[in-house]
Design a protein around this motif. Sequence first.
Motif, PDB file in Angstrom:
ATOM      1  N   TYR A 107      -7.001  -4.484   1.526  1.00 17.67           N
ATOM      2  CA  TYR A 107      -7.371  -3.500   2.559  1.00 17.67           C
ATOM      3  C   TYR A 107      -8.875  -3.505   2.795  1.00 17.67           C
ATOM      4  CZ  TYR A 107      -8.313   0.972   4.792  1.00 17.67           C
ATOM      5  OH  TYR A 107      -8.763   1.945   5.637  1.00 17.67           O
ATOM      6  N   THR A 131      -3.045  -5.171  -2.156  1.00 15.91           N
ATOM      7  CA  THR A 131      -3.030  -3.844  -1.530  1.00 15.91           C
ATOM      8  C   THR A 131      -4.462  -3.311  -1.377  1.00 15.91           C
ATOM      9  OG1 THR A 131      -2.607  -2.917  -3.742  1.00 15.91           O
ATOM     10  CG2 THR A 131      -0.711  -3.279  -2.310  1.00 15.91           C
ATOM     11  N   GLN A 189     -11.186  -4.821   6.101  1.00 14.20           N
ATOM     12  CA  GLN A 189     -12.141  -3.954   6.802  1.00 14.20           C
ATOM     13  C   GLN A 189     -13.563  -4.513   6.792  1.00 14.20           C
ATOM     14  OE1 GLN A 189     -11.051  -1.149   8.489  1.00 14.20           O
ATOM     15  NE2 GLN A 189      -9.067  -2.014   7.905  1.00 14.20           N
ATOM     16  N   ILE A 225      -2.551  -1.708   8.611  1.00 13.23           N
ATOM     17  CA  ILE A 225      -2.033  -2.418   7.444  1.00 13.23           C
ATOM     18  C   ILE A 225      -2.562  -3.856   7.447  1.00 13.23           C
ATOM     19  CG2 ILE A 225       0.037  -3.199   6.240  1.00 13.23           C
ATOM     20  CD1 ILE A 225       1.538  -0.980   7.781  1.00 13.23           C
ATOM     21  N   PRO A 226      -3.303  -4.272   6.413  1.00  5.41           N
ATOM     22  CA  PRO A 226      -3.747  -5.671   6.366  1.00  5.41           C
ATOM     23  C   PRO A 226      -2.540  -6.610   6.278  1.00  5.41           C
ATOM     24  CG  PRO A 226      -4.924  -4.313   4.764  1.00  5.41           C
ATOM     25  CD  PRO A 226      -3.796  -3.487   5.281  1.00  5.41           C
ATOM     26  N   SER A 256      -1.519  -7.814   2.842  1.00  5.24           N
ATOM     27  CA  SER A 256      -0.931  -6.871   1.885  1.00  5.24           C
ATOM     28  C   SER A 256       0.592  -6.898   1.918  1.00  5.24           C
ATOM     29  CB  SER A 256      -1.428  -5.449   2.163  1.00  5.24           C
ATOM     30  OG  SER A 256      -0.910  -4.959   3.399  1.00  5.24           O
TER      31      SER A 256
END
Length: 589
Positions: free
Chosen positions: A210, A206, A214, A377-378, A381
């Motif tokens: 994330y 999570t 990015q 949302i990755p 994850s």
Amino acid sequence: MDQKVRQFEVCTQDGSVDRHGNPAIRANTGKWLTAILILVNQGLATLAFFGVGVNLVLFLTRVMGQDNAEAANNVSKWTGTVYIFSLLGAFLSDSYWGRYKTCAIFQASFVAGLVMLSLSTGALLLEPSGCGVEESPCKPHSTFKTVLFYLSVYLIALGYGGYQPNIATFGADQFDAEDSVEGHSKIAFFSYFYLALNLGSLFSNTVLGYFEDQGEWPLGFWASAGSAFAGLVLFLTGTPKYRHFTPRESPWSRFCQVLVAATRKAKIDVDHEDLNLYDSETQRTGDKKILHTKGFRFLDRAAIVTPDDEAEKVESGSKYDSWRLCSVTQVEEVKCVLRLLPIWLCTILYSVVFTQMASLFVVQGAAMKTNIKNFRIPASSMSSFDILSVAFFIFAYRRFLDPLFARLNKTEPNKGLTELQRMGIGLVIAIMAMISAGIVEIYRLKNKEPESSTSVSSSSSLSIFWQVPQYMLIGASEVFMYVGQLEFFNSQAPTGLKSFASALCMASISLGNYVSSLLVSIVMKISTTDDVPGWIPENLNKGHLERFYFLLAGLTAADFVVYLICAKWYKYIKSEASFSESMTEEEEV
């Protein structure tokens, strides 16, 4: 007499010792105090490992410049290598170092690899500045930088792989199987161990997932390094309280002795209905003599006393040649391993399914709608749903399903599903997971974004949350397959091969990754032509990933049929009371 009885009341009865080599005192060592330290250590180490592994496929495509198929293959090979190193760790633990020392050394290697990866990523690999995101891949790297990257990730593989099978067995060592209360806790430990493993990766999947998505790769890797270091320090704090088992002679030597002794006696006449087999009278505290079984009759020859053996004994003084004559227990140890192998082989294809979660599931998710308003949302994850599923089904199984099955069991009252039955259920759920993933891919392609005259779309308007069922099903299957497998191999392995048994569980994951890599390569070679880019191309909108998922479902179904045959053939190990148990019984009489 009274002194001996008091000794058995105070000390553990399974042969465990404290750090000074003295019999472990039950009240001062082991149990849940040290087991909880080990569980937290496992959680922190898993957080660190998946901080690298969960987004490694994206790192390879965005930073190292690889395409989807190449990146998926490299992740599978790397993950497979992690679990191959588990065999090395198990060998060193069972034969020389012991589980505590092995865990400490390999954890230190794990930390060193993470620090090297963090330094090399921040200082060398993210060029030009700001690269490493989907919209801005990094420029090609020199051979030196590429070698340094692979050296660091494979040092991580060595450290985590060598540590993992030993920490599971070391945690189980903290409970005395000969004590009714601690024996029950020992069984429960494996469920909580697998839960800790999954909860440890929740933060990675999570928060770290994330930031890495990015482009904050150094931050994610340094956080992993810090977690691994904290886990190592925590592990070392429990040193005065741990219970240990002294390493015995190399299990591979004992294994080879049986094969050599049986081969030497291949030509002697044997009446298998009236065997007079040798069993050593020497036995260490906590050891159990394994009862003779009828399978693999050729190996029984290793325990038959011949005139030549007696002559060797006379020449040597009072000892038989261990390469000519082996005890029944030693022969049965080899039979145990041979009986475990077919079951183990059947778990490899399940691991092929499991490894898709870290490779093609991520690639599939990245080609779906991942935005909720302005939040992205990755894709990696989404494995959080797998973790939540594992936590839910571990709780549900232990609290509800196991008692329910125990009540429904008419042949053996108060006994729930066997480990083999649970592993079979895991295979069935894995088939359902692949079918679910294939159906999602069909609908993803139906909702793919249209191509324009200036660009080719690689995405779809279908929400990434349609992947939730396949992740949840994988999580449910893990609880039945991997937890059952850990319990099964630990309970069925001989005393001197406990770490090896845990390593077998990890080796099945390893081979599953290699088989997955091989399958992807074969499928791409067969399905790719001049006009067709194959089932798993760089742009999934031009491929047929669903066909690969359905292929895995079919292969797993065939594997399930073979597994049923092997499970029906398997014979559970049967042992006499341990030396400490028999001594206690004598004192009571």
